[in-house]
Design a protein around this motif. Structure first.
Motif, PDB file in Angstrom:
ATOM      1  N   LEU A  56     -44.839  30.997 -12.181  1.00 44.88           N
ATOM      2  CA  LEU A  56     -44.201  29.957 -11.501  1.00 44.88           C
ATOM      3  C   LEU A  56     -43.371  29.100 -12.432  1.00 44.88           C
ATOM      4  CD1 LEU A  56     -46.404  28.993  -8.349  1.00 44.88           C
ATOM      5  CD2 LEU A  56     -44.091  30.298  -8.331  1.00 44.88           C
ATOM      6  N   ARG A  57     -44.001  28.949 -13.687  1.00 41.99           N
ATOM      7  CA  ARG A  57     -43.705  28.040 -14.695  1.00 41.99           C
ATOM      8  C   ARG A  57     -42.600  28.895 -15.498  1.00 41.99           C
ATOM      9  NH1 ARG A  57     -41.080  25.681 -17.414  1.00 41.99           N
ATOM     10  NH2 ARG A  57     -41.405  23.940 -18.905  1.00 41.99           N
ATOM     11  N   TRP A  59     -40.474  31.169 -13.667  1.00 43.26           N
ATOM     12  CA  TRP A  59     -39.558  31.205 -12.740  1.00 43.26           C
ATOM     13  C   TRP A  59     -38.907  29.742 -12.802  1.00 43.26           C
ATOM     14  CZ3 TRP A  59     -37.233  34.110  -9.355  1.00 43.26           C
ATOM     15  CH2 TRP A  59     -36.455  33.753  -8.366  1.00 43.26           C
ATOM     16  N   ALA A  60     -39.442  28.666 -12.654  1.00 38.96           N
ATOM     17  CA  ALA A  60     -38.950  27.298 -12.621  1.00 38.96           C
ATOM     18  C   ALA A  60     -38.166  27.053 -13.944  1.00 38.96           C
ATOM     19  CB  ALA A  60     -39.938  26.204 -12.537  1.00 38.96           C
ATOM     20  N   TYR A 323     -35.178  17.812 -12.382  1.00 38.47           N
ATOM     21  CA  TYR A 323     -36.150  18.765 -13.251  1.00 38.47           C
ATOM     22  C   TYR A 323     -37.229  18.219 -13.647  1.00 38.47           C
ATOM     23  CZ  TYR A 323     -35.189  16.806 -17.772  1.00 38.47           C
ATOM     24  OH  TYR A 323     -35.263  15.966 -19.251  1.00 38.47           O
ATOM     25  N   SER A 326     -40.744  19.201 -11.669  1.00 33.85           N
ATOM     26  CA  SER A 326     -41.083  20.427 -11.900  1.00 33.85           C
ATOM     27  C   SER A 326     -41.841  20.755 -13.416  1.00 33.85           C
ATOM     28  CB  SER A 326     -40.287  21.576 -11.898  1.00 33.85           C
ATOM     29  OG  SER A 326     -40.947  22.918 -12.050  1.00 33.85           O
ATOM     30  N   ARG A 327     -41.028  20.169 -14.352  1.00 35.70           N
ATOM     31  CA  ARG A 327     -41.561  19.911 -15.890  1.00 35.70           C
ATOM     32  C   ARG A 327     -42.894  19.338 -16.064  1.00 35.70           C
ATOM     33  NH1 ARG A 327     -38.189  17.839 -21.134  1.00 35.70           N
ATOM     34  NH2 ARG A 327     -37.733  20.175 -21.178  1.00 35.70           N
ATOM     35  N   PHE A 330     -46.047  21.203 -14.175  1.00 37.02           N
ATOM     36  CA  PHE A 330     -46.599  22.203 -15.090  1.00 37.02           C
ATOM     37  C   PHE A 330     -47.434  21.779 -16.391  1.00 37.02           C
ATOM     38  CE2 PHE A 330     -43.748  24.717 -12.316  1.00 37.02           C
ATOM     39  CZ  PHE A 330     -44.764  25.684 -11.789  1.00 37.02           C
ATOM     40  N   SER A 384     -36.530  20.436  -5.870  1.00 39.74           N
ATOM     41  CA  SER A 384     -37.355  20.882  -7.079  1.00 39.74           C
ATOM     42  C   SER A 384     -38.777  21.606  -6.779  1.00 39.74           C
ATOM     43  CB  SER A 384     -37.374  19.719  -8.231  1.00 39.74           C
ATOM     44  OG  SER A 384     -38.315  20.428  -9.344  1.00 39.74           O
ATOM     45  N   THR A 388     -39.343  25.570  -6.845  1.00 42.69           N
ATOM     46  CA  THR A 388     -40.495  25.927  -7.504  1.00 42.69           C
ATOM     47  C   THR A 388     -41.473  27.143  -6.660  1.00 42.69           C
ATOM     48  OG1 THR A 388     -40.757  24.186  -9.002  1.00 42.69           O
ATOM     49  CG2 THR A 388     -42.842  25.679  -8.783  1.00 42.69           C
TER      50      THR A 388
END
Length: 451
Positions: A56-57, A59-60, A323, A326-327, A330, A384, A388
């Motif tokens: 997932l990281r 992919w994002a 962004y 999501s950043r 993770f 976002s 994800t």
């Protein structure tokens, strides 16, 4: 450039972010010395929390984080190039976006052409960046030392600060410190990583924190908080008031600084994709380099359209919120993974080790910020989050079980081969087995069973 929420000031952001980010940087210093693989966030999640969070990281990073980060810096570049010609009026949005795409295209071209030229240009742009910081900091410090302190009487007034706006303000402040984890993308390429990774991260964080605080002090010496909030390009407004003789130079220097940030981020990004390909979770094409240029040309070119799309469709502050959710989600998971890794591997050698409360506090802060940001800016952060989660079905269909018909896998294999020929790509040294991974492996297995 100073990014901010309307409810917060750069001085408050600098303090909050300067307090938060060193904890994360120290956690990544430990991870970089105990898990000796390149790939940064991705490889740490893979080693600590498992393949799904790691994918997932990845992919994002591809569909959202890297394009959005590059778009934000590119838009700042376009803003600073155009703003001096239209000040005090705002520059036309179309012109800013065109200049942003041109600047980003230049960065991609250099990265595709030569690693050596990229490194040399990066050094030059970093030198220019430091020169710009000195030109901004010195006049402000001189004015401050002469007694011009009226703008600091309520510098830390928190009466206008509300809890629902805090995450977005912190996102903007954290953006100024972003970059402390890029060294972890190239762990295997670092000489003596046990010493140099912690040392580099700590020294860079101290340098950035001091420079950011001094720059904001300089801004506030010359400008009021309202002036800063109303300015489309803070450095331009500052130069007009404090550096009449250099007012036309500062925007160019800041724009060159943005190019340097673009260059560094776009240089590091493909390393994560390469790690994903090496682990069998990402298409092998992204791990290839040009046979003559020795640059990751396929990964660079395949990410280019997404960045251009975000430049055309987004706006600077919306993209930061978009962004950042999501950043930092993770990053919080990564530092939580550090604690899990400590529990599972208590005897693993750790040349650099932090107290356990450091990742614990940092993880809680990250989760609080991303949770509150869903309420503060539900549109950008909600999109976002949804993007994800689209990686979950992709993971179960393509990576874990590869439940796809043979015709699809054959078409994907053919497309990969055609693009490899078109882009003159080849496996990285030591990566010859990559063709046996991921979807290519599934294709071979199904084809053999069919025969």
């Amino acid at each position: 450039m100073t990014c901010m929420c309307a409810e917060d000031t750069p001085s408050q952001q600098a303090v909050m972010s300067g307090y938060t980010t060193p904890k994360g940087a120290l956690c990544y210093a430990e991870l970089g010395t105990s898990i000796k693989k390149s790939g940064g966030h991705y490889i740490y999640l893979l080693e600590t929390l498992g393949p799904l969070p790691a994918f997932l990281r990845l992919w994002a990073e591809f569909i959202m984080i890297r394009p959005a980060v590059s778009s934000v810096v590119a838009l700042a570049f376009g803003q600073y190039i155009a703003e001096p010609f239209f000040s005090p009026c705002p520059a036309p949005e179309v012109l800013v976006k065109m200049l942003s795409i041109m600047g980003f295209s230049f960065v991609v071209a250099v990265n595709c052409w030569s690693v050596n030229w990229t490194s040399r240009l990066q050094i030059l742009l970093t030198t220019i960046k430091m020169g710009a910081l000195v030109l901004i900091i010195v006049p402000g410090v001189i004015k401050l030392s002469s007694g011009q302190t009226e703008n600091f009487h309520k510098a830390f007034d928190t009466s206008s600060l509300t809890l629902d706006k805090l995450p977005l303000a912190v996102y903007a402040g954290l953006y100024a410190y972003a970059g402390w984890f890029y060294l972890n993308f190239v762990t295997e390429e670092v000489i003596n990583p046990k010493r140099n990774i912690p040392l580099s991260i700590i020294l860079s964080m101290v340098t950035v924190t001091i420079a950011y605080l001094l720059m904001n002090i300089s801004y506030y010496t010359v400008m009021t908080s309202q002036d800063v909030l109303e300015s489309n390009a803070v450095a331009v407004t500052f130069a007009d008031r404090a550096l009449q003789g250099f007012s036309s130079v500062i925007p160019i220097l800041v724009a060159m600084s943005c190019l340097g940030a673009l260059m560094g981020g776009y240089f590091a990004g493909p390393r994560m994709l390469f790690s994903g390909s090496r682990e069998g979770q990402w298409p092998v094409l992204f791990a290839m380099i040009h046979i003559r240029r020795h640059t990751p040309l396929p990964a660079l070119l395949l990410m280019y359209p997404m960045v251009v799309f975000m430049i055309l469709a987004g706006e600077l502050f919306g993209l930061v919120n978009f962004y950042s959710f999501s950043r930092w989600l993770f990053i919080g998971l990564t530092t939580m993974g550090l604690m899990v890794h400590r529990y599972r591997n208590p005897d693993l050698p750790r040349p650099f080790k932090v107290y356990l409360f450091v990742p614990a506090v940092f993880t809680v802060v990250c989760f609080f910020i991303v949770g509150m940001s869903l309420y503060s800016d539900s549109v950008n952060t909600g999109i976002s989050f949804a993007l994800t989660l689209t990686g979950v079905p992709v993971y179960f269909l393509l990576v874990q079980n590869q439940r796809l018909p043979l015709c699809f896998i054959r078409a994907f294999y053919t497309l990969t081969m055609k693009l490899q020929i078109l882009l003159e790509g080849a496996d990285l040294p030591g990566g010859a087995d990559l063709l046996n991974l991921g979807l290519i492996k599934a294709f071979t297995a199904k084809l053999n069973s069919a025969l």
